[in-house]
Motif scaffolding. Sequence first.
Motif, PDB file in Angstrom:
ATOM      1  N   MET A 195      37.194  41.806  47.687  1.00 23.00           N
ATOM      2  CA  MET A 195      36.920  40.859  46.610  1.00 23.00           C
ATOM      3  C   MET A 195      37.891  41.114  45.475  1.00 23.00           C
ATOM      4  SD  MET A 195      33.503  40.086  44.341  1.00 23.00           S
ATOM      5  CE  MET A 195      33.754  41.272  43.033  1.00 23.00           C
ATOM      6  N   LEU A 196      38.595  40.075  45.032  1.00 24.13           N
ATOM      7  CA  LEU A 196      39.476  40.181  43.875  1.00 24.13           C
ATOM      8  C   LEU A 196      38.842  39.418  42.724  1.00 24.13           C
ATOM      9  CD1 LEU A 196      42.249  40.899  42.551  1.00 24.13           C
ATOM     10  CD2 LEU A 196      43.015  38.633  43.304  1.00 24.13           C
ATOM     11  N   GLN A 197      38.680  40.083  41.601  1.00 25.41           N
ATOM     12  CA  GLN A 197      38.110  39.409  40.436  1.00 25.41           C
ATOM     13  C   GLN A 197      39.147  39.447  39.320  1.00 25.41           C
ATOM     14  OE1 GLN A 197      34.383  41.039  38.998  1.00 25.41           O
ATOM     15  NE2 GLN A 197      33.695  39.029  38.343  1.00 25.41           N
ATOM     16  N   SER A 198      39.980  38.419  39.282  1.00 24.72           N
ATOM     17  CA  SER A 198      41.053  38.374  38.284  1.00 24.72           C
ATOM     18  C   SER A 198      41.485  36.937  38.070  1.00 24.72           C
ATOM     19  CB  SER A 198      42.249  39.184  38.778  1.00 24.72           C
ATOM     20  OG  SER A 198      43.383  38.912  37.969  1.00 24.72           O
ATOM     21  N   ASN A 199      41.872  36.619  36.838  1.00 31.72           N
ATOM     22  CA  ASN A 199      42.367  35.283  36.524  1.00 31.72           C
ATOM     23  C   ASN A 199      43.885  35.205  36.580  1.00 31.72           C
ATOM     24  OD1 ASN A 199      39.972  33.967  36.136  1.00 31.72           O
ATOM     25  ND2 ASN A 199      39.874  34.362  33.945  1.00 31.72           N
ATOM     26  N   ASP A 200      44.529  36.310  36.969  1.00 30.53           N
ATOM     27  CA  ASP A 200      45.984  36.366  36.952  1.00 30.53           C
ATOM     28  C   ASP A 200      46.554  35.727  38.225  1.00 30.53           C
ATOM     29  OD1 ASP A 200      48.626  36.972  37.000  1.00 30.53           O
ATOM     30  OD2 ASP A 200      48.388  39.137  36.782  1.00 30.53           O
ATOM     31  N   PRO A 201      47.246  34.584  38.100  1.00 35.32           N
ATOM     32  CA  PRO A 201      47.759  33.903  39.292  1.00 35.32           C
ATOM     33  C   PRO A 201      48.677  34.791  40.129  1.00 35.32           C
ATOM     34  CG  PRO A 201      47.977  32.490  37.364  1.00 35.32           C
ATOM     35  CD  PRO A 201      47.565  33.839  36.859  1.00 35.32           C
ATOM     36  N   ALA A 202      49.449  35.659  39.473  1.00 37.51           N
ATOM     37  CA  ALA A 202      50.373  36.524  40.216  1.00 37.51           C
ATOM     38  C   ALA A 202      49.591  37.477  41.121  1.00 37.51           C
ATOM     39  CB  ALA A 202      51.249  37.310  39.247  1.00 37.51           C
ATOM     40  N   LEU A 203      48.514  38.010  40.579  1.00 36.03           N
ATOM     41  CA  LEU A 203      47.683  38.936  41.337  1.00 36.03           C
ATOM     42  C   LEU A 203      46.976  38.208  42.491  1.00 36.03           C
ATOM     43  CD1 LEU A 203      47.258  41.882  41.015  1.00 36.03           C
ATOM     44  CD2 LEU A 203      45.334  41.454  39.483  1.00 36.03           C
TER      45      LEU A 203
END
Lengths: 82, 438
Positions: free
Chosen positions: B49-57
């Motif tokens: 699960m990735l919880q990030s708003n960073d498009p690059a990530l």
Amino acid sequence: MSEEAVLASIEAAVGEIAESKGAAQPKVTASSRMLGGELPIDSLDLATIVLRLDTETGKRPFEDGFIEFHTAGELAKLYSQS
Amino acid sequence: MSLLRAALDASAEVPFVLNTFGCVDRSSILAAADRLKQELADRKIQRLMLQSNDPALIVAALVACADAHTDLLIAHDYLDRSLIDRVIEDVGVDAVACQEAVNIRTVPGAGGPSEPASGKVLLMTSGTTGVPKVAAHTLDKLLDRIRATSSVESNLGGRWLLTYQPTGFAGLQVILTACLTSGSVVIPSDRTPVEFAEAVERHGVTHISGTATFWRSFLLAGGGTSSSSLRQITLGGEAVDQTLLDRLAAAFPDTRITQIYASTEGGALFAVHDRQEGFPAAWLDHGVQGSRLRVVDDELQVLSPRKMLGYASGQASPISDDGWLRTGDLVQVDQDRVRFVGRRDALINIAGSKVFPNEIETFLLSLPGIAEAKVRGVPSPITGQAVLAEIVVEKDTDAEPVRRATMQSCRSQLARHKVPSMIRVLSAIEVSPSGKKA
């Protein structure tokens, strides 16, 4: 708000509705039956009046269910400070 | 090599993310993806699960998980911890990554997914009304429609303003489109109309995709006056009214205007380019862009090759055994056009008569002086529900005369039970994280 003030507010709301329908300005007293035919309003208008009283008085007397009322005075009592 | 990796590789020198602080290039995204891929393999992670708003990530995680055949759940950052924990358990997530993708922590006691991992992409619905649903997609299907349009000349090298929540279906479509078309994603310093307009000017934005609510607020904030660089306007996520399409066409006479119909469950379904609300009724007979459409009990149903595989979160699926998806969108077929009348779950019941908020909103938005309108049902002891309208008036406009005139217009032009019991004037309409009216 006092009972009289709420009653005045009901009269103003009924007056506004009457005006929008092109009906004559009715006199609203404590004994006027809200849906008894003497006032130029129907249940949709009454819903509008109740919503307006909710906003003006900050009270929500019907929040936990319907409370029986027939006259303008009974409605005013529900919304006035007790 | 995955399609996504190949596309990034092919234009490695093009910056991918543009924001107030500078830019992130594609080669650093690929480097991050390689580190993450190694980590996933070493720790035998099945479902990350990735919880990030960073498009690059998000892109780095998509590339790494596709390579490692790890399932990737892209989670919203605004959800309560308890909801996230519930999703982690329901979906069988065995590792979590937040701001730094390579710094992943395993979930203690996690059983992992119930079926083998296969590089699926798991996307959340907005979760504004409770536990979000999690739709399972394959990366290939998510890229399918983008790939078909990525060779269009005007789409190449675009600078896309990211108006959507980056972790939602629509946000991800914008991010993936930029990936496949040598484009860049532009991030405003804050998701407010003023900052959006500022970012457009600063970065020379060429493409903007947003909800109808976004576009109204963008016009209200004066975003139409300085956006000469704009080549593409895209609307989606909400029903679009003709008034808005006409205002956009007037503000951006040379810009292509596209309405997209898509959903987390259905995927990207079709696009309409003719600047008219709704879509051609002929599509009900012939299908469109690979999908078939039908109307059952006023609801639009779709049979699409790009629909989700199913919910990974265990809720009842809106897809029937024969593959048709119930969209929850109610439509009206009016001669040669199909128009959206509202969401089935937004229906208001006034003393037994059905009212669609969308229909009244569309009417209000067509009246002078009104920039935005929101209609909802409020409980009424008399009629069950009553119609409450909230409006935002145009800039430099006196509110009270507009409110009175609006009430007058409603009374004279709408059916009795559709007339709002109350019209309130607000300075702004609340917007949910997904960019729709809350």
